[in-house]
Scaffold this active site. Structure first.
Site, PDB file in Angstrom:
ATOM      1  N   ARG A 134       0.815  -1.017  -0.018  1.00  0.00           N
ATOM      2  CA  ARG A 134      -0.064   0.243  -0.042  1.00  0.00           C
ATOM      3  C   ARG A 134       0.981   1.160  -0.082  1.00  0.00           C
ATOM      4  O   ARG A 134       0.534   2.259  -0.592  1.00  0.00           O
ATOM      5  CB  ARG A 134      -0.886   0.081   1.094  1.00  0.00           C
ATOM      6  CG  ARG A 134      -2.087  -0.966   1.222  1.00  0.00           C
ATOM      7  CD  ARG A 134      -2.974  -1.210   2.479  1.00  0.00           C
ATOM      8  NE  ARG A 134      -3.935  -2.042   2.305  1.00  0.00           N
ATOM      9  CZ  ARG A 134      -4.516  -2.611   3.331  1.00  0.00           C
ATOM     10  NH1 ARG A 134      -3.941  -2.791   4.732  1.00  0.00           N
ATOM     11  NH2 ARG A 134      -5.567  -3.483   3.296  1.00  0.00           N
ATOM     12  N   ARG A 155       0.211  -1.411  13.035  1.00  0.00           N
ATOM     13  CA  ARG A 155      -0.202  -2.677  13.205  1.00  0.00           C
ATOM     14  C   ARG A 155      -1.532  -2.545  14.087  1.00  0.00           C
ATOM     15  O   ARG A 155      -1.782  -1.496  14.470  1.00  0.00           O
ATOM     16  CB  ARG A 155       0.662  -3.353  13.845  1.00  0.00           C
ATOM     17  CG  ARG A 155       1.850  -3.822  12.933  1.00  0.00           C
ATOM     18  CD  ARG A 155       2.297  -5.438  13.269  1.00  0.00           C
ATOM     19  NE  ARG A 155       1.146  -6.355  13.417  1.00  0.00           N
ATOM     20  CZ  ARG A 155       1.109  -7.624  13.919  1.00  0.00           C
ATOM     21  NH1 ARG A 155       2.178  -8.039  14.649  1.00  0.00           N
ATOM     22  NH2 ARG A 155       0.222  -8.302  14.008  1.00  0.00           N
TER      23      ARG A 155
END
Length: 335
Positions: A134, A155
């Site tokens: 991404r 995360r």
């Protein structure tokens, strides 16, 4: 409905996360429908769930999968549900992908503050994502369109990631549409990223239902949940990934779709209007996380009718990408 003879409860192994439980719940319902048997969810903690390291650092490939597979092989569960994009590309001989159900929306999405679209983010906007794939594509798109963004590695589960935006630490986060759909939070999306802007991870939006290779009865039952088009598409995407020798933390995007139907496919209806589709398009991208270097190619061929044909489609595109310099972009590199 009268109870069939085989009364035994089937044990479905799942990760403990809210998304994994939602996905596994959907599969459990489908298996109950086709078997008439009760299905019990067995929660299993994986290394990827407990490690606080970034996925790129802990190796990505298999960190959410190994514990589920071990439970299968030990006979503690009868079958397991994975997000297909988490599976290593090499399939163990003693396990089989009994079903790949119809794919959800494969796109990535933005959840941004103030309901902003990606193109309307302010200069210097901080966008959170744990995926080098991404980062590479967002940074490349921003550079080519005169946008000024900073990608920030993060995360955590959906709540954690969206919390960074709600708390003002980040301007936006990137998530998978499929996951938000499955947990009923798609209304929080502020922008859907076209696959022309960001290609998803290979297999994104698809689930994999796995059991041991010697359980012929269960394999036959689970096969009723298989969607042949989805299986062909994700097989081609994962073949590309394997041929590029990339783990699932590598910056590779791939999507196999039907060229005239890409818009209906993005709405989750691959057979829109009942058109007879003769060709499958496979697109692949690999790049450096900073987006400076990107190799993006596509190929179109007949819709694969066999596993080998789908594998070949992926290998052919990978060979073209490697010839264009993709190999040098695959490793973790300083930037």
């Amino acid at each position: 409905m009268s109870e069939p003879r085989q009364q035994g409860t089937l044990r479905l192994g799942t990760r403990r996360s809210k998304l994994a439980m939602a996905q596994s719940g959907l599969v459990a319902d489908a298996v109950r429908r086709v078997t008439g048997r009760p299905v019990e969810l067995v929660e299993i903690t994986t290394y990827g769930d407990v490690s606080r390291e970034h996925l790129a650092q802990i190796g990505g490939t298999g960190v959410f999968v190994t514990a589920l597979r071990d439970a299968l092989l030990r006979g503690e569960v009868d079958f397991a549900v994975h997000s297909l994009k988490d599976l290593p590309t090499a399939q163990p001989e003693d396990l089989v992908l009994a079903a790949v159900p119809e794919r959800e929306d494969p796109r990535d999405v933005i959840v941004a503050r103030d309901a902003l679209k990606f193109a309307d983010l302010p200069r210097g906007a901080r966008i959170g994502t744990g995926a080098p794939r991404r980062m590479a594509q967002l940074n490349a798109y921003a550079r080519s369109h005169g946008l000024d963004i900073e990608t920030v590695p993060i995360r955590g589960n959906v709540d954690t990631r969206i919390g960074y935006v709600r708390g003002g630490e980040l301007d936006a986060v990137v998530l998978a549409a499929a996951g938000l759909n499955r947990i009923g939070r798609i209304d929080e999306v502020t922008d859907f990223l076209s696959v022309d802007t960001v290609l998803p991870a290979p297999g994104q939006g698809a689930l994999a239902i796995e059991c041991t290779a010697d359980n012929a009865d269960l394999i036959a039952v689970l096969a009723q949940l298989d969607d042949p088009f989805t299986r062909a598409a994700v097989t081609a995407e994962r073949s590309l990934l394997a041929a590029l020798e990339a783990g699932c933390s590598a910056p590779v995007g791939a999507l196999a779709d039907l060229p005239p139907l890409s818009a209906p496919l993005e709405r989750g209806d691959p057979q829109a209007d009942g058109q007879i589709v003769k060709e499958m398009r496979l697109r692949g991208v690999v790049g450096t996380a900073d987006g400076h270097t990107l190799v993006q190619l596509s190929t179109t061929g007949p819709v694969p009718e066999t596993h080998d044909q789908a594998m070949a489609l992926g290998r052919e595109l990978a060979a073209e990408m490697l010839a264009k310099g993709a190999a040098g972009l695959m490793g973790e590199r300083a930037h």
